[in-house]
Design a protein around this motif. Sequence first.
Motif, mmCIF file in Angstrom:
data_model
loop_
_atom_site.group_PDB
_atom_site.id
_atom_site.type_symbol
_atom_site.label_atom_id
_atom_site.label_comp_id
_atom_site.label_asym_id
_atom_site.label_seq_id
_atom_site.Cartn_x
_atom_site.Cartn_y
_atom_site.Cartn_z
ATOM 1 N N SER A 44 7.196 1.735 -3.045
ATOM 2 C CA SER A 44 8.317 2.412 -3.697
ATOM 3 C C SER A 44 8.957 1.439 -4.676
ATOM 4 O O SER A 44 8.466 0.328 -4.868
ATOM 5 C CB SER A 44 9.352 2.862 -2.655
ATOM 6 N N ASP A 45 10.077 1.848 -5.256
ATOM 7 C CA ASP A 45 10.771 0.943 -6.173
ATOM 8 C C ASP A 45 11.375 -0.250 -5.438
ATOM 9 O O ASP A 45 11.786 -1.220 -6.053
ATOM 10 C CB ASP A 45 11.829 1.692 -6.989
ATOM 11 N N GLU A 46 11.401 -0.207 -4.112
ATOM 12 C CA GLU A 46 11.935 -1.314 -3.313
ATOM 13 C C GLU A 46 10.874 -2.354 -2.972
ATOM 14 O O GLU A 46 11.186 -3.406 -2.425
ATOM 15 C CB GLU A 46 12.562 -0.770 -2.026
ATOM 16 N N GLY A 47 9.602 -2.051 -3.254
ATOM 17 C CA GLY A 47 8.520 -2.984 -2.959
ATOM 18 C C GLY A 47 7.354 -2.282 -2.306
ATOM 19 O O GLY A 47 7.237 -1.050 -2.362
ATOM 20 N N ALA A 48 6.481 -3.058 -1.681
ATOM 21 C CA ALA A 48 5.284 -2.494 -1.054
ATOM 22 C C ALA A 48 4.942 -3.276 0.203
ATOM 23 O O ALA A 48 5.273 -4.453 0.338
ATOM 24 C CB ALA A 48 4.115 -2.521 -2.037
#
Length: 197
Positions: A44-48
Amino acid sequence: MSSSPGSTSSQEQDGYLSGTLLIAMPTMSDPRFERSVIYLCAHSDEGAMGLVLNRLLDSITLPALLGQLGIDNSQVKGDMRIHFGGPVETGRGFVLHSSDYVQDSSLRVTEDVALTATVDILRDIAAGGGPRQRLLALGYAGWGPGQLDREIQLNGWLTVGADEGLIFGDDLDQRWEQALGKLGIDVSMLSGAAGNA
């Protein structure tokens, strides 16, 4: 609407790759990920976050791990191998598994695959139950916001749809080649074009 094996998931349509495989390019400079195939559990836009599918830990067995956790291992059937899931939190366990087994704490990655990181799933496996397909890993691979996207843009990784054979299959030595083959890539051609890995 459920997605069929050849369809595009809503996550892929949104530009996120949860539920797909990352394949390390031959030029991967990080030895921890050389020739790795990673299943992306979250993106997601928060990371992986993902788990390496084709590296085993030789230093610990399932019966020994269960013993360390105080779980009766006398009914353990088969030889469930423990994978190196990645270099982050290497003492933390994760079970990637088929969705026929889901707890409240499980993360449903796709319609067919879930991730559970509680001791309860290990108790169920030790008792001869648990999910039909499963992969136990210690540690995980993690990326901060935008980091994986940049690595993909810089040709560090290829992506391909996941299937049960690539996730849970026993042929770990050939997993990287099999994943590339799913893209129609001949490893010898890719390696030659990329130079020395």
